[in-house]
Design a protein around this motif. Sequence first.
Motif, PDB file in Angstrom:
ATOM      1  N   ALA A 111       0.826  -1.203   0.000  1.00 22.70           N
ATOM      2  CA  ALA A 111       0.000   0.000   0.000  1.00 22.70           C
ATOM      3  C   ALA A 111       0.864   1.258   0.000  1.00 22.70           C
ATOM      4  O   ALA A 111       0.604   2.220  -0.732  1.00 22.70           O
ATOM      5  CB  ALA A 111      -0.922  -0.008   1.228  1.00 22.70           C
ATOM      6  N   ARG A 112       1.910   1.245   0.799  1.00 22.97           N
ATOM      7  CA  ARG A 112       2.810   2.392   0.891  1.00 22.97           C
ATOM      8  C   ARG A 112       3.474   2.660  -0.459  1.00 22.97           C
ATOM      9  O   ARG A 112       3.584   3.811  -0.900  1.00 22.97           O
ATOM     10  CB  ARG A 112       3.863   2.124   1.959  1.00 22.97           C
ATOM     11  N   THR A 113       3.924   1.616  -1.124  1.00 22.69           N
ATOM     12  CA  THR A 113       4.609   1.774  -2.408  1.00 22.69           C
ATOM     13  C   THR A 113       3.675   2.347  -3.465  1.00 22.69           C
ATOM     14  O   THR A 113       4.066   3.204  -4.258  1.00 22.69           O
ATOM     15  CB  THR A 113       5.170   0.416  -2.883  1.00 22.69           C
ATOM     16  N   ARG A 114       2.403   1.909  -3.466  1.00 21.78           N
ATOM     17  CA  ARG A 114       1.450   2.444  -4.444  1.00 21.78           C
ATOM     18  C   ARG A 114       1.218   3.939  -4.221  1.00 21.78           C
ATOM     19  O   ARG A 114       1.164   4.718  -5.178  1.00 21.78           O
ATOM     20  CB  ARG A 114       0.126   1.678  -4.366  1.00 21.78           C
ATOM     21  N   ILE A 115       1.086   4.351  -2.974  1.00 22.10           N
ATOM     22  CA  ILE A 115       0.857   5.769  -2.689  1.00 22.10           C
ATOM     23  C   ILE A 115       2.062   6.609  -3.094  1.00 22.10           C
ATOM     24  O   ILE A 115       1.920   7.663  -3.730  1.00 22.10           O
ATOM     25  CB  ILE A 115       0.546   5.955  -1.186  1.00 22.10           C
ATOM     26  N   ILE A 116       3.242   6.154  -2.747  1.00 19.64           N
ATOM     27  CA  ILE A 116       4.456   6.905  -3.095  1.00 19.64           C
ATOM     28  C   ILE A 116       4.610   7.003  -4.610  1.00 19.64           C
ATOM     29  O   ILE A 116       4.964   8.061  -5.148  1.00 19.64           O
ATOM     30  CB  ILE A 116       5.690   6.252  -2.453  1.00 19.64           C
ATOM     31  N   ALA A 117       4.329   5.914  -5.315  1.00 20.74           N
ATOM     32  CA  ALA A 117       4.446   5.927  -6.779  1.00 20.74           C
ATOM     33  C   ALA A 117       3.498   6.948  -7.392  1.00 20.74           C
ATOM     34  O   ALA A 117       3.880   7.732  -8.268  1.00 20.74           O
ATOM     35  CB  ALA A 117       4.167   4.529  -7.328  1.00 20.74           C
ATOM     36  N   ARG A 118       2.235   6.954  -6.948  1.00 24.06           N
ATOM     37  CA  ARG A 118       1.272   7.926  -7.480  1.00 24.06           C
ATOM     38  C   ARG A 118       1.721   9.354  -7.173  1.00 24.06           C
ATOM     39  O   ARG A 118       1.623  10.244  -8.025  1.00 24.06           O
ATOM     40  CB  ARG A 118      -0.121   7.688  -6.876  1.00 24.06           C
ATOM     41  N   HIS A 119       2.208   9.560  -5.974  1.00 21.26           N
ATOM     42  CA  HIS A 119       2.641  10.897  -5.557  1.00 21.26           C
ATOM     43  C   HIS A 119       3.779  11.412  -6.429  1.00 21.26           C
ATOM     44  O   HIS A 119       3.748  12.551  -6.916  1.00 21.26           O
ATOM     45  CB  HIS A 119       3.084  10.840  -4.097  1.00 21.26           C
TER      46      HIS A 119
END
Length: 448
Positions: A372-380
């Motif tokens: 979940a953390r990786t998906r948020i950082i990628a989108r950001h």
Amino acid sequence: MKKPLAGLALGLMLQPLMALASSEPSTHRFTLDNGLKVIIHEDHRAAVVHSQLWYRVGSSYEPPGQSGLSHALEHMMFKGSSKLCPMESDPIFQTLGITDNAATQSDATIFFQTVPPHALAVALEVMADQMSTAHLPAAHWEGEREIIKNERSENIDNNPQQRALELSRNMAFPASASGSPVIGWMHDLERMHIDELKHWYQSWYAPNNATLIIVGDIDAGQVKTLATRYFGPIARRELPAIKPPLELRAPGERTITQYIEHQVPHLTLMFNVPSLSTQTDLRTAPALELLSELLGGGNSSRLKSGLLRGDELLVAVDSHYSGISRGDELLSITATLNLEKPKPLSEVQEQILAVIESLKRTPPSTADLERARTRIIARHVFSRDDLQSLAMYFGELDIAGLSSEQDDDRMQILEAITPEDIQHAAQTFLTRDRLTISHVLPKETRHE
């Protein structure tokens, strides 16, 4: 516990991009003597400039009985000023290769252009003239009102999903105007007077209530000269007192059921939660963002793996939370039922709530949290690589009273959030006394 390889690989790939995004060596900020904030980001990869003028006023500022004022004023801003006849900017912009538009949100009204670098001065001159000398002619208001009413009919009244969302959002914000429709209620539009628009314009369209954002193939020194030339002479004005919209901590469980022209039963759960601006603990908003991602973000999220692909009770389910707001926010879960496996909405609702309860009892696994953390950082990171999105990002932060430095801190905190933080956020904020439930059922199923 070891970090999953996929998350580790993407994390390593994102590290240099995150460093680039956080450093922002080409971003410059200054404030004119009249209070106008200016944010400039130089990027010379393409010969194009995105200019945006943000006013800190939107539907959440509007008192009862005057919903839609900000959006109506946005429409009327193109009806002439001291230098322009009504709609005269359109042919001028077309000749110079400028595309322009405007938008109203809950917390802001935005005027934006995509401009060839050599034409930036014209775009700024037009926006400055609109800020200081918009005519708002009464003769044009009746026709524009009909356009707005038709826009409302087409986009909301004749759109079952939007109509259902409008009423449920309004119920979800009992203590503020954050749930008021941006376009306004139809009965408020019908009785809106041009004098109300003029008063709204005089109240809020001031340089000390605006932020100019310029992103693209420009020189910061040149932009500062242009901004000072066109906006500098506009006098600052005293602004109305306004407070951030805060919600009741525990307004109680609320339920709305609507029977509309909708073929598929639809369910929305909305929890009243803090934003980055209203949180009292710096870990709250990042934990809520991760909690939302764990519930309904990627394909491996709890709701999608359990109710979408597992039990196949749903054909769609998503969770959403945005912490960038000047007031309190919602964490929302939306679900569309699978007609091939019909279940009552109340039963599906309880299964979704059971998934939330499981997170309250047991923290998520480290592996799930890392995904979940990786998906948020990628989108950001990747969203900020697009210049127009970057300009919007600067504007959204500024309207919320936040800086990019504070948002960088948010991302650092997000990287440190633990499974126990997620469990605590679920226990604290995803409670029945913070919950608004919306059931949307086909009209033919209603029993009078």
